[in-house]
Design an enzyme around this catalytic site. Structure first.
Site, PDB file in Angstrom:
ATOM      1  N   GLU A 175      -4.715   7.313  15.266  1.00 24.42           N
ATOM      2  CA  GLU A 175      -4.392   7.802  13.924  1.00 24.42           C
ATOM      3  C   GLU A 175      -5.630   8.442  13.304  1.00 24.42           C
ATOM      4  OE1 GLU A 175      -2.636   4.567  11.698  1.00 24.42           O
ATOM      5  OE2 GLU A 175      -0.669   4.982  12.538  1.00 24.42           O
TER       6      GLU A 175
ATOM      7  N   HIS B 240       0.854   6.170  -2.039  1.00 28.26           N
ATOM      8  CA  HIS B 240       1.088   5.360  -0.854  1.00 28.26           C
ATOM      9  C   HIS B 240       0.385   4.013  -0.902  1.00 28.26           C
ATOM     10  CE1 HIS B 240       1.984   4.411   3.245  1.00 28.26           C
ATOM     11  NE2 HIS B 240       0.746   4.543   3.673  1.00 28.26           N
TER      12      HIS B 240
HETATM   13  C1  LIG Z   1       6.220   3.217   4.256  1.00 33.41           C
HETATM   14  C2  LIG Z   1       4.923   2.498   4.469  1.00 33.41           C
HETATM   15  C3  LIG Z   1       4.302   2.544   5.708  1.00 33.41           C
HETATM   16  C4  LIG Z   1       3.117   1.859   5.915  1.00 33.41           C
HETATM   17  N1  LIG Z   1       2.566   1.866   7.160  1.00 33.41           N
HETATM   18  C5  LIG Z   1       1.478   1.095   7.389  1.00 33.41           C
HETATM   19  C6  LIG Z   1       0.971   0.960   8.701  1.00 33.41           C
HETATM   20  O1  LIG Z   1       1.481   1.515   9.646  1.00 33.41           O
HETATM   21  N2  LIG Z   1      -0.110   0.157   8.882  1.00 33.41           N
HETATM   22  C7  LIG Z   1      -0.733  -0.494   7.860  1.00 33.41           C
HETATM   23  O2  LIG Z   1      -1.712  -1.210   8.073  1.00 33.41           O
HETATM   24  N3  LIG Z   1      -0.246  -0.378   6.594  1.00 33.41           N
HETATM   25  C8  LIG Z   1       0.839   0.386   6.344  1.00 33.41           C
HETATM   26  N4  LIG Z   1       1.330   0.485   5.088  1.00 33.41           N
HETATM   27  C9  LIG Z   1       0.692  -0.279   4.009  1.00 33.41           C
HETATM   28  C10 LIG Z   1       1.077  -1.736   4.141  1.00 33.41           C
HETATM   29  O3  LIG Z   1       2.415  -1.834   4.565  1.00 33.41           O
HETATM   30  C11 LIG Z   1       0.936  -2.461   2.803  1.00 33.41           C
HETATM   31  O4  LIG Z   1      -0.308  -2.211   2.246  1.00 33.41           O
HETATM   32  C12 LIG Z   1       1.069  -3.943   3.021  1.00 33.41           C
HETATM   33  O5  LIG Z   1       2.263  -4.220   3.710  1.00 33.41           O
HETATM   34  C13 LIG Z   1       1.063  -4.688   1.699  1.00 33.41           C
HETATM   35  O6  LIG Z   1       1.425  -6.002   1.970  1.00 33.41           O
HETATM   36  P1  LIG Z   1       1.418  -7.086   0.817  1.00 33.41           P
HETATM   37  O7  LIG Z   1       1.802  -8.356   1.461  1.00 33.41           O
HETATM   38  O8  LIG Z   1       0.144  -7.018   0.086  1.00 33.41           O
HETATM   39  O9  LIG Z   1       2.540  -6.576  -0.185  1.00 33.41           O
HETATM   40  P2  LIG Z   1       4.103  -6.304   0.064  1.00 33.41           P
HETATM   41  O10 LIG Z   1       4.451  -6.253   1.482  1.00 33.41           O
HETATM   42  O11 LIG Z   1       4.440  -5.132  -0.778  1.00 33.41           O
HETATM   43  O12 LIG Z   1       4.783  -7.600  -0.539  1.00 33.41           O
HETATM   44  C14 LIG Z   1       4.703  -7.877  -1.921  1.00 33.41           C
HETATM   45  C15 LIG Z   1       5.531  -9.106  -2.194  1.00 33.41           C
HETATM   46  O13 LIG Z   1       5.324  -9.509  -3.554  1.00 33.41           O
HETATM   47  C16 LIG Z   1       6.579  -9.754  -4.178  1.00 33.41           C
HETATM   48  N5  LIG Z   1       6.377  -9.575  -5.629  1.00 33.41           N
HETATM   49  C17 LIG Z   1       5.898  -8.503  -6.287  1.00 33.41           C
HETATM   50  N6  LIG Z   1       5.840  -8.753  -7.603  1.00 33.41           N
HETATM   51  C18 LIG Z   1       6.302 -10.011  -7.790  1.00 33.41           C
HETATM   52  C19 LIG Z   1       6.510 -10.829  -8.922  1.00 33.41           C
HETATM   53  N7  LIG Z   1       6.200 -10.417 -10.161  1.00 33.41           N
HETATM   54  N8  LIG Z   1       7.043 -12.075  -8.733  1.00 33.41           N
HETATM   55  C20 LIG Z   1       7.362 -12.513  -7.491  1.00 33.41           C
HETATM   56  N9  LIG Z   1       7.171 -11.776  -6.369  1.00 33.41           N
HETATM   57  C21 LIG Z   1       6.644 -10.538  -6.527  1.00 33.41           C
HETATM   58  C22 LIG Z   1       7.507  -8.762  -3.510  1.00 33.41           C
HETATM   59  O14 LIG Z   1       8.862  -9.134  -3.651  1.00 33.41           O
HETATM   60  C23 LIG Z   1       7.035  -8.881  -2.056  1.00 33.41           C
HETATM   61  O15 LIG Z   1       7.626 -10.005  -1.462  1.00 33.41           O
HETATM   62  C24 LIG Z   1       2.516   1.164   4.856  1.00 33.41           C
HETATM   63  C25 LIG Z   1       3.127   1.140   3.597  1.00 33.41           C
HETATM   64  C26 LIG Z   1       4.318   1.791   3.405  1.00 33.41           C
HETATM   65  C27 LIG Z   1       4.952   1.736   2.059  1.00 33.41           C
END
Ligand SMILES: Cc1cc2nc3c(=O)[nH]c(=O)nc-3n(C[C@H](O)[C@H](O)[C@H](O)COP(=O)(O)OP(=O)(O)OC[C@H]3O[C@@H](n4cnc5c(N)ncnc54)[C@H](O)[C@@H]3O)c2cc1C
Length: 549
Positions: free
Chosen positions: A129, A351
């Site tokens: 990538e 993003h």
């Molecule tokens: C389409 C896409 C493709 C991607 N591809 C890649 C990739 O190939 N490789 C890579 O490394 N990264 C990638 N990313 C980035 C990566 O997916 C995210 O940065 C990462 O998954 C974030 O994970 P997280 O656990 O921090 O948050 P999330 O996975 O967004 O989870 C957040 C959680 O918090 C909960 N939540 C939010 N607010 C509240 C609230 N007030 N009360 C209770 N619960 C709440 C939500 O319901 C959810 O369960 C991609 C992102 C996207 C959108």
């Protein structure tokens, strides 16, 4: 100075039950689930998801996870590439912890059943990538996030000390004697709960949906960041928003990301008239870092008066396209577009949020009792710009660290055990704050106009002015207004931080200060009731009992 009331709720809910847990984890994406599994080694854990599972940005991650697994690669090369992408303000110890943990973590996930693509029995098939000097992207086709999230959810569901509650909305953090003591939560049936916890991990994800067209899920409005800021937690570097260069707008108007692995495999960017433009913009052409490709596309769109450019895969082997990008092929074909025979219209869209709630290497924030992990956190790994496929890795590595440290703290306070198990009453429902609500479009117009890929002081001030009248509190009876108030606060924080940083670096580009400035090689810090400031280096928050990793 951004000031805002301590609580988003304008009054206490008339009735609120009480639930106790050792560790409360707000969020059930990759970061929250990793934190929960680690915390459950020592404490009872309650995990909240805002929607039904597995819905989250994590579940939609496509490209993969970076890990130095090739014989010719090393964590030092991974560190070097991450530091280049981060444009001078990564925390090097955080980057080193990330890169060093990656290879073993990938083997562990594979051993636990995640079906990563294989070159042969002994080796992963590694993708390439933008910004990576080696092939190091471990992946499950183009649905890596789905496979990893599903595996983590299955483990969490089986774990006797973990309770997963879906469709629950954390609105405010609770305090007890200067310590974060849990959260006020609205459950799936609309009932309010005081969830009291020995330690709380915020893993609520990023804020891409503030911009309207985004690769993110509609609930990714940064609510957790607003909640932490209201409670007094320090935020760092929240002006650094990554725009993904290639997002396809579906017929229904939603953003759908076309992974940069498509460019890694040879996809070319062309104007609507079919001309390649990236080689003239940057010698790395289509494989330049995301912010460079984003600005290259912006320049091309402006030059030809179009709202999109084309991502051309038609010269590639159709079997390769189908094998590497089955999810993308299926989504595009649902709109009547075959990427093997026609180029894909794409445009940059929000993003990823590099900044967030400031943490140390173990997820500790500036508030005792509060930890943060994943996209809601700023560990310092990404600096001014995230290297592709480092974010799921950050969720896994630092989620685990935060979970362990939180459980140790809860245990140290004699609060590792929970009370009765809570089952959210009522039917799990879609959360308030759905895309059709008019405030979303208003907020998106402000963010795209003022804090998009190209920014200047006049636009940022205009954005802050436009949001100055937005309500900062809401009634407990109005969940959509709670979400709107928190989303508007995060938008104001991004605008204020972007206005403070008078330079261009990584994902933050100011047309009135188009170059990086040595004086700005530091971190912007926001705290409720204080003026935004630039810290040359970020001091570690007060040390708590940390687990080694
Ligand atoms: C389409 C896409 C493709 C991607 N591809 C890649 C990739 O190939 N490789 C890579 O490394 N990264 C990638 N990313 C980035 C990566 O997916 C995210 O940065 C990462 O998954 C974030 O994970 P997280 O656990 O921090 O948050 P999330 O996975 O967004 O989870 C957040 C959680 O918090 C909960 N939540 C939010 N607010 C509240 C609230 N007030 N009360 C209770 N619960 C709440 C939500 O319901 C959810 O369960 C991609 C992102 C996207 C959108």
């Amino acid at each position: 100075m951004i000031d805002t009331p301590r609580n988003v709720l304008s009054s206490s809910p008339a009735h609120a039950g009480t639930v106790r847990t050792g560790v409360l984890v707000i969020g059930a994406g990759a970061a929250g689930l990793s934190a929960a599994l680690a915390a459950a080694e020592r404490a009872d854990v309650l995990v909240l998801a805002r929607t039904t599972l597995p819905e989250s940005n994590s579940a939609w991650a496509q490209g993969g996870i970076a890990a130095a697994l090739d014989a010719a690669d090393s964590p030092l090369d991974h560190i070097a590439d991450t530091l280049v992408a981060g444009a001078g303000i990564c925390d090097e110890s955080a980057v080193a912890a990330l890169a060093a943990a990656a290879p073993a973590l990938m083997r562990e996930l594979a051993a636990s059943g995640v079906p990563f693509a294989r070159a042969d029995d002994d080796h992963f098939a590694l993708g390439l990538e933008g910004g990576h000097s080696r092939r190091r992207i471990v992946h499950v086709g183009d649905a890596t996030g789905w496979a990893v999230t599903r595996a983590l959810i299955a483990r969490a569901r089986r774990h006797p000390r973990i309770t997963l509650l879906e469709s629950c909305h954390a609105a405010d953090l609770l305090d007890d004697d200067g310590q974060v003591a849990g959260a006020l939560v609205r459950d799936a049936g609309g009932a309010w709960l005081r969830v009291l916890a020995g330690a709380t991990v915020l893993a609520s994800g990023g804020a891409g949906a503030l911009y309207g067209l985004s690769s993110n899920q509609p609930i990714a409005l940064g609510e957790g960041i607003a909640i932490a800021f209201r409670a007094g937690a320090e935020l760092a570097d929240i002006e650094f928003v990554q725009f993904h260069p290639t997002v396809y707008r579906t017929r229904a108007g939603q953003g759908f990301l076309i992974t940069e692995a498509a460019r890694g495999e040879g996809g070319l960017l062309r104007t609507p008239a079919g001309e390649r433009f990236m080689p003239a913009y940057d010698p790395r052409a289509e494989l330049a870092p995301r912010d460079v490709v984003t600005r290259g596309i912006y320049a091309a769109m402006r030059a030809c008066g179009s709202d999109h450019v084309l991502l051309d895969l038609t010269h590639l082997d159709p079997a390769l396209i189908e094998a590497h990008f089955p999810t993308i092929c299926a989504r595009l074909r649902a709109d009547g577009l075959d990427p093997a025979s026609a180029p894909i219209p794409v445009a940059p869209a929000s993003h990823y949020l590099m900044g967030g709630v400031r943490t140390d290497l173990h997820g500790a924030t500036s508030l005792p009792g509060l930890y943060a992990a994943g996209e809601a956190a700023c560990t310092g790994v990404h600096g001014a710009n995230r290297l592709a496929s480092n974010s799921l890795l950050e969720c896994l590595v630092f989620g685990r660290r935060a979970g362990r440290a939180a459980a140790l703290e809860a245990k140290g306070r004699g609060q590792a055990a929970g009370s009765r198990r809570h089952t959210a009453a009522g039917k799990a429902s879609s959360p308030a704050g759905q895309p059709a609500e008019p405030w979303r479009a208003e907020l998106a117009a402000v963010m795209v106009g003022s804090a998009g890929p190209l920014r200047d002081a006049a636009g940022l001030r205009a954005g802050l002015e436009a949001l100055s009248g937005w309500p900062s509190q809401a009634s407990p009876d109005d969940p959509a207004a709670i979400t709107a108030a928190n989303a508007a606060l995060v938008a104001r924080l991004i605008l204020a931080s972007a206005l403070l940083r008078e330079e261009s670096r990584g994902g933050h580009f100011r047309t009135d200060f188009p170059r990086p400035g040595e004086a700005w090689r530091g971190h912007t810090i926001l705290r409720r009731g204080a003026a935004p400031e630039l810290a040359a280096t970020v001091a570690a928050p007060p040390a708590l009992a940390h687990a080694a990793d």
